[in-house]
Design a protein around this motif. Structure first.
Motif, mmCIF file in Angstrom:
data_model
loop_
_atom_site.group_PDB
_atom_site.id
_atom_site.type_symbol
_atom_site.label_atom_id
_atom_site.label_comp_id
_atom_site.label_asym_id
_atom_site.label_seq_id
_atom_site.Cartn_x
_atom_site.Cartn_y
_atom_site.Cartn_z
ATOM 1 N N ILE A 85 0.840 -1.206 0.000
ATOM 2 C CA ILE A 85 0.000 0.000 0.000
ATOM 3 C C ILE A 85 0.869 1.249 0.000
ATOM 4 C CG2 ILE A 85 -1.645 1.334 1.387
ATOM 5 C CD1 ILE A 85 -2.751 -1.430 2.367
ATOM 6 N N ILE A 86 1.925 1.247 0.819
ATOM 7 C CA ILE A 86 2.825 2.403 0.906
ATOM 8 C C ILE A 86 3.512 2.653 -0.438
ATOM 9 C CG2 ILE A 86 4.976 3.230 1.969
ATOM 10 C CD1 ILE A 86 4.083 1.700 4.527
ATOM 11 N N CYS A 87 3.858 1.570 -1.133
ATOM 12 C CA CYS A 87 4.617 1.686 -2.383
ATOM 13 C C CYS A 87 3.768 2.108 -3.587
ATOM 14 C CB CYS A 87 5.297 0.357 -2.710
ATOM 15 S SG CYS A 87 6.667 -0.058 -1.601
ATOM 16 N N LYS A 88 2.459 1.993 -3.453
ATOM 17 C CA LYS A 88 1.584 2.275 -4.589
ATOM 18 C C LYS A 88 1.803 3.692 -5.117
ATOM 19 C CE LYS A 88 -3.304 2.460 -5.900
ATOM 20 N NZ LYS A 88 -4.706 2.454 -5.412
ATOM 21 N N GLY A 89 2.025 3.797 -6.419
ATOM 22 C CA GLY A 89 2.151 5.091 -7.066
ATOM 23 C C GLY A 89 3.553 5.653 -7.123
ATOM 24 N N PHE A 90 4.534 4.928 -6.572
ATOM 25 C CA PHE A 90 5.916 5.400 -6.583
ATOM 26 C C PHE A 90 6.800 4.440 -7.376
ATOM 27 C CE2 PHE A 90 4.273 7.542 -2.858
ATOM 28 C CZ PHE A 90 4.908 8.775 -2.893
ATOM 29 N N PRO A 91 7.868 4.953 -8.008
ATOM 30 C CA PRO A 91 8.865 4.040 -8.575
ATOM 31 C C PRO A 91 9.575 3.306 -7.438
ATOM 32 C CG PRO A 91 9.604 6.324 -8.757
ATOM 33 C CD PRO A 91 8.186 6.364 -8.273
ATOM 34 N N LEU A 148 5.084 -10.598 -3.420
ATOM 35 C CA LEU A 148 4.082 -10.511 -4.478
ATOM 36 C C LEU A 148 3.088 -9.367 -4.261
ATOM 37 C CD1 LEU A 148 3.423 -14.272 -5.244
ATOM 38 C CD2 LEU A 148 5.068 -12.701 -6.284
ATOM 39 N N THR A 149 3.271 -8.580 -3.208
ATOM 40 C CA THR A 149 2.475 -7.357 -3.038
ATOM 41 C C THR A 149 3.143 -6.161 -3.712
ATOM 42 O OG1 THR A 149 3.553 -6.719 -0.956
ATOM 43 C CG2 THR A 149 1.631 -8.185 -0.801
ATOM 44 N N LEU A 150 4.314 -6.379 -4.328
ATOM 45 C CA LEU A 150 5.101 -5.284 -4.885
ATOM 46 C C LEU A 150 5.046 -5.272 -6.411
ATOM 47 C CD1 LEU A 150 8.209 -5.762 -2.588
ATOM 48 C CD2 LEU A 150 6.425 -4.019 -2.320
ATOM 49 N N TYR A 151 5.074 -4.078 -6.985
ATOM 50 C CA TYR A 151 5.084 -3.883 -8.439
ATOM 51 C C TYR A 151 6.201 -2.896 -8.779
ATOM 52 C CZ TYR A 151 0.695 -6.402 -8.385
ATOM 53 O OH TYR A 151 -0.259 -7.385 -8.213
#
Length: 465
Positions: free
Chosen positions: A103-109, A173-176
């Protein structure tokens, strides 16, 4: 999906873990109210308390404040835990640590560093390189960076997130990510995956989530097992896309070169690089970190543009390492004491060989606390072979963590398999007096359990000799 802005009051079940504490510290810096439970106090929990977290150490639902928006759960918490049951019965949202990280990483490189070993050091190095060149960064590290004195780097205006991507429980697997790193894929966590092939399949799934305009940085030994359209290999041989060469090495410094393989000519090499640490593994991890940063910033390496990289290269020399990763606790003419988190056979072999290379004229004594009954069972013979490299082997009892004992799987049995006449099994209470009497010239302590709690006591006792 839950947004960080919606969270006001968070409760961590198992707040003292290295991954959980980093998330708790991030939320504190975001102005959230943070509460939590852990089994025992530690320097980590004390640091969180000093910064505003409210933590208690008994299973007590009366200690849970009203108005909790979100509960963050670590796998170490059993399903029978009273507070977990309370949250479930009251329908308060519960997420795993890895889900909150996603959730924290969403929207960031995102730069996500994965691998069965080497990921903490590589994450620390990647963080340090970006921080040293003033690139605004948020980083979650699976250990305490010696440069930061923390497992979190928090630049309030962060533009990039660096995370340690843990394969346990398929957490990564929660990371993109935009940039993914795979340092290794040795069999581990077989209690989760069953066998190596299923673990590799999970790494491929992680890779599939890397941005197609980004890159996969992967060690050359496992690159053939994973597919990605922009796969960049690294290692120590000229077969890799990028490789390092050791130019000179001492117990306190390594001089090295980074080279890029060219399809139609001699490689491009940047020479006279320095790192204030030793060990083959540190150079591998440093090269992976360099490539992650290079790809993130879109830098190209050719013979004419060393100046574009100079500030990054200078940062290698100021990297101080990670606590419990080849950490010198004592370094004197009469005694060397190194502590390391090594808990897999390949990690044991790497650190033992590194220490024996540096201190080739001395006998190396190693203390190892096996971590998990399942891991010990699955790799009994590999552990025995790695430990046999030591001049003297000291085993502690297996640290169970989240597991119950497995019949027949004990440190005594492992010790029987070690082909070394100089071996002994000790309790934690016996260890320090034994070492004081033994007076080793070169000592390594290794393990991912509570052996780390003994390290300051060992250091103090040996310094008093």
């Amino acid at each position: 999906m839950l947004e960080i802005g919606q969270i006001k009051k968070v409760y961590f079940l198992g707040i003292g873990g290295i991954g959980m504490s980093g998330l708790a510290l991030f939320l504190l810096k975001q102005g959230k109210q943070v509460f939590g439970y852990d089994l025992t106090p530690s320097t980590v929990t004390q640091s969180l308390s000093d910064q505003g977290a409210v933590i208690h150490y008994t299973e007590d639902i009366e200690a849970i404040p009203a108005g909790i928006d979100l509960v963050v759960l670590t796998p170490a918490i059993p399903k029978s835990h009273k507070e977990l049951i309370y949250f479930q019965e009251n329908r308060i949202p519960i997420v795993k640590r890895s889900e909150l990280l996603g959730i924290i990483c969403k929207g960031f490189p995102v730069v996500a560093v994965s691998g069965s070993h080497g990921k903490t050091t590589t994450t620390s190095m990647t963080t340090h390189l970006l921080h040293s060149i003033s690139h605004p960064t948020l980083a979650f590290i699976g250990g305490i960076s010696q440069n930061l004195g923390s497992n979190l780097l928090y630049d309030a205006d962060y533009q990039t997130i660096v995370v340690e991507a843990d394969e346990f429980d398929r957490s990564f697997l929660t990371l993109y990510p935009r940039i993914g790193v795979i340092t290794s894929m040795d069999a581990d966590h077989l209690d989760v995956y069953g066998d190596l092939s299923h673990m590799i399949a999970a790494f491929q799934e992680f890779t599939n989530q890397i941005d197609r305009t980004g890159a996969l940085v992967i060690h050359q030994s496992v690159a053939h097992l994973i597919e990605h359209p922009n796969k960049i290999t690294y290692g120590d041989t000229e077969d890799a896309d990028f490789y390092f060469q050791i130019d000179h090495e001492t117990p306190v410094e390594t001089q090295f070169s980074i080279c890029k393989k060219m399809e139609d000519g001699d490689p491009v090499c940047f020479h006279n690089l320095k790192m204030k640490s030793t060990g083959f593994h540190n150079l591998l991890n440093g090269l992976a970190a360099f490539l992650a940063v290079k790809e993130l910033l879109g830098l190209k390496m050719d013979s004419e543009n060393r100046a574009d990289f100079q500030s990054i290269f200078d940062s290698f020399e100021t990297w101080q390492g990670v606590k419990r990763r080849f950490e010198y606790r004592i370094k004197s003419d009469n005694l060397v004491y190194i502590d390391d988190y090594a808990h897999q056979p390949q990690e044991l072999e790497a650190i033992i060989n590194a220490v024996k290379k540096i201190y080739s004229s001395e006998k190396v004594v190693g203390v190892f606390q096996p971590h998990l009954y399942t891991r010990t069972r699955d790799f009994l013979h590999e552990f025995a072979e790695a430990l046999a490299l030591l001049d003297e082997v000291i085993l502690l009892d297996i640290y169970p963590a989240r597991e119950l004992p497995i019949e027949g799987i004990t440190s005594d049995y492992l010790l029987q398999l070690v082909e070394n006449p100089n071996k002994i099994k000790l309790s934690k209470q016996e260890l320090v007096p034994y070492l004081v009497n033994r007076k080793p010239k070169v000592l390594i302590t290794m393990g991912a359990g509570d052996i780390g709690v003994l390290v300051p006591e060992i250091e103090k006792a040996l310094k008093s000799l």
